[in-house]
Design a protein around this motif. Structure first.
Motif, PDB file in Angstrom:
ATOM      1  N   SER A  55      -5.034  88.092  -6.290  1.00 35.07           N
ATOM      2  CA  SER A  55      -5.929  89.240  -6.447  1.00 35.07           C
ATOM      3  C   SER A  55      -5.400  90.463  -5.713  1.00 35.07           C
ATOM      4  CB  SER A  55      -7.337  88.887  -5.953  1.00 35.07           C
ATOM      5  OG  SER A  55      -7.368  88.711  -4.553  1.00 35.07           O
ATOM      6  N   ILE A  59      -4.270  93.978  -7.479  1.00 36.75           N
ATOM      7  CA  ILE A  59      -4.822  95.289  -7.119  1.00 36.75           C
ATOM      8  C   ILE A  59      -3.698  96.314  -7.002  1.00 36.75           C
ATOM      9  CG2 ILE A  59      -5.859  96.612  -5.225  1.00 36.75           C
ATOM     10  CD1 ILE A  59      -7.689  94.201  -4.718  1.00 36.75           C
ATOM     11  N   LEU A  92     -12.299 100.649  -7.643  1.00 32.33           N
ATOM     12  CA  LEU A  92     -11.780  99.344  -8.027  1.00 32.33           C
ATOM     13  C   LEU A  92     -12.913  98.344  -8.171  1.00 32.33           C
ATOM     14  CD1 LEU A  92      -8.952  99.080  -5.330  1.00 32.33           C
ATOM     15  CD2 LEU A  92      -8.666  99.884  -7.682  1.00 32.33           C
ATOM     16  N   SER A  93     -12.661  97.321  -8.951  1.00 33.35           N
ATOM     17  CA  SER A  93     -13.550  96.165  -9.001  1.00 33.35           C
ATOM     18  C   SER A  93     -12.700  94.937  -9.302  1.00 33.35           C
ATOM     19  CB  SER A  93     -14.636  96.330 -10.063  1.00 33.35           C
ATOM     20  OG  SER A  93     -15.510  95.207 -10.066  1.00 33.35           O
ATOM     21  N   LEU A  94     -13.044  93.836  -8.661  1.00 28.42           N
ATOM     22  CA  LEU A  94     -12.219  92.640  -8.738  1.00 28.42           C
ATOM     23  C   LEU A  94     -13.056  91.460  -9.214  1.00 28.42           C
ATOM     24  CD1 LEU A  94      -9.291  91.783  -7.967  1.00 28.42           C
ATOM     25  CD2 LEU A  94     -10.234  91.038  -5.768  1.00 28.42           C
ATOM     26  N   HIS A  96     -12.271  87.082 -10.388  1.00 27.07           N
ATOM     27  CA  HIS A  96     -11.311  86.026 -10.684  1.00 27.07           C
ATOM     28  C   HIS A  96     -12.071  84.744 -10.975  1.00 27.07           C
ATOM     29  CE1 HIS A  96     -12.060  85.359  -6.398  1.00 27.07           C
ATOM     30  NE2 HIS A  96     -11.483  86.508  -6.144  1.00 27.07           N
ATOM     31  N   SER A 101      -7.235  86.388 -12.947  1.00 22.82           N
ATOM     32  CA  SER A 101      -7.763  87.470 -12.110  1.00 22.82           C
ATOM     33  C   SER A 101      -7.847  88.750 -12.911  1.00 22.82           C
ATOM     34  CB  SER A 101      -6.863  87.697 -10.891  1.00 22.82           C
ATOM     35  OG  SER A 101      -6.885  86.579 -10.026  1.00 22.82           O
ATOM     36  N   CYS A 103      -8.684  93.099 -12.403  1.00 18.50           N
ATOM     37  CA  CYS A 103      -8.932  94.264 -11.549  1.00 18.50           C
ATOM     38  C   CYS A 103      -9.218  95.442 -12.458  1.00 18.50           C
ATOM     39  CB  CYS A 103      -7.734  94.561 -10.662  1.00 18.50           C
ATOM     40  SG  CYS A 103      -7.972  96.013  -9.581  1.00 18.50           S
ATOM     41  N   THR A 105      -9.921  99.537 -12.861  1.00 19.71           N
ATOM     42  CA  THR A 105      -9.645 100.804 -12.184  1.00 19.71           C
ATOM     43  C   THR A 105     -10.343 101.934 -12.934  1.00 19.71           C
ATOM     44  OG1 THR A 105      -7.584 101.101 -13.447  1.00 19.71           O
ATOM     45  CG2 THR A 105      -7.415 100.049 -11.286  1.00 19.71           C
TER      46      THR A 105
END
Length: 251
Positions: A55, A59, A92-94, A96, A101, A103, A105
């Motif tokens: 992750s 990013i 940002l947001s993550l 998984h 995974s 990400c 933007t």
């Protein structure tokens, strides 16, 4: 209808960057990790360690492709990775799940992404009874489709990430009605949601923008075994759009 994964978006569209988790890990932490990230990594081992490193690697790749900067110049803020520390100005947001995974933007405005395997819906009725509104329960139980439940769940998760809140006590701040008519507790009229299938997963994005639109979606090659910050190439992938909606303020 199907789209192809692609790269940098010059028109400022939201973007989702994905990669599969790598199987390897070297004997030492990558030197590009921040001090904060090293501290967090020291608490993990095995699959959780690889997930965390994947992750953090993703990013930096997402910011590199989005901002057109070398990956080693990119990093998130410490703590929850909702903003870029370098370069500044990117949200940002993550997410998984099960080896993949994601990400998201977005330049200058909040974004939230949630990723779930299409087959993941154990005891969904129990979850809906406990956490969803009576309106949501009524039409979901009548429709009786676990895939529909999963779309509602990912909408709520992405919404909470975009609005900066956790799950506890907040799942009903977004209400999803029949035919995916969506109402949120934020006063702005420019919240948008997009949902699609990709790589056997359901991916849902919530962002602020003047109109609904599909994000740019890019599947990147997995990290190398030592998580070196190489310039990750995009891979062929197709995705199936499901729906776009404007999230209306609750009356």
């Amino acid at each position: 209808m199907a789209g192809s994964s692609n790269g940098y978006s010059p028109d400022g569209k939201p973007a989702i960057w994905l990669c599969h988790q790598t199987d390897g890990f070297g004997t030492r932490s990558p030197d590009w990790l921040s001090g904060y990230e090293r501290d967090v990594l020291s608490r993990f081992s095995g699959p959780r360690e690889r997930e965390y490193l994947t992750s953090r690697w993703l990013i930096r790749q997402a910011l590199s492709h989005s901002a057109r900067l070398p990956a080693h110049q990119c990093r998130p803020v410490d703590g929850r990775p909702v903003l870029s520390g370098s370069p500044e100005g990117w949200h940002l947001s993550l997410s998984h799940s099960h080896g993949l995974s994601a990400c998201a933007t977005r330049a200058g405005s909040p974004v939230g992404v949630d990723l779930e395997p299409c087959t993941r819906h154990p005891q969904w009725q129990k979850v809906a009874r406990r956490w969803f509104s009576p309106v949501e329960q009524e039409w979901l139980f009548r429709e009786d489709d676990p895939n529909t439940f999963l779309k509602v769940w990912t909408l709520k998760e992405a919404w909470l990430k975009a609005t900066g809140r956790g799950i506890a006590g907040n799942l009903q701040t977004l209400e999803v009605r029949k035919d995916f008519e969506i109402y949120g507790d934020q006063p702005e009229h420019d919240w948008q949601a997009s949902c699609c299938y990709i790589e056997g997963y359901l991916a849902t994005l919530v962002f602020r923008g003047p109109r609904p639109q599909w994000p740019d979606i890019t599947l990147l090659e997995p990290p190398p075994w030592d998580f070196a910050l190489v310039d990750a190439e995009s891979m062929d992938a197709s995705w199936e759009p499901l729906f776009q909606r404007t999230i209306r303020p609750k009356r």
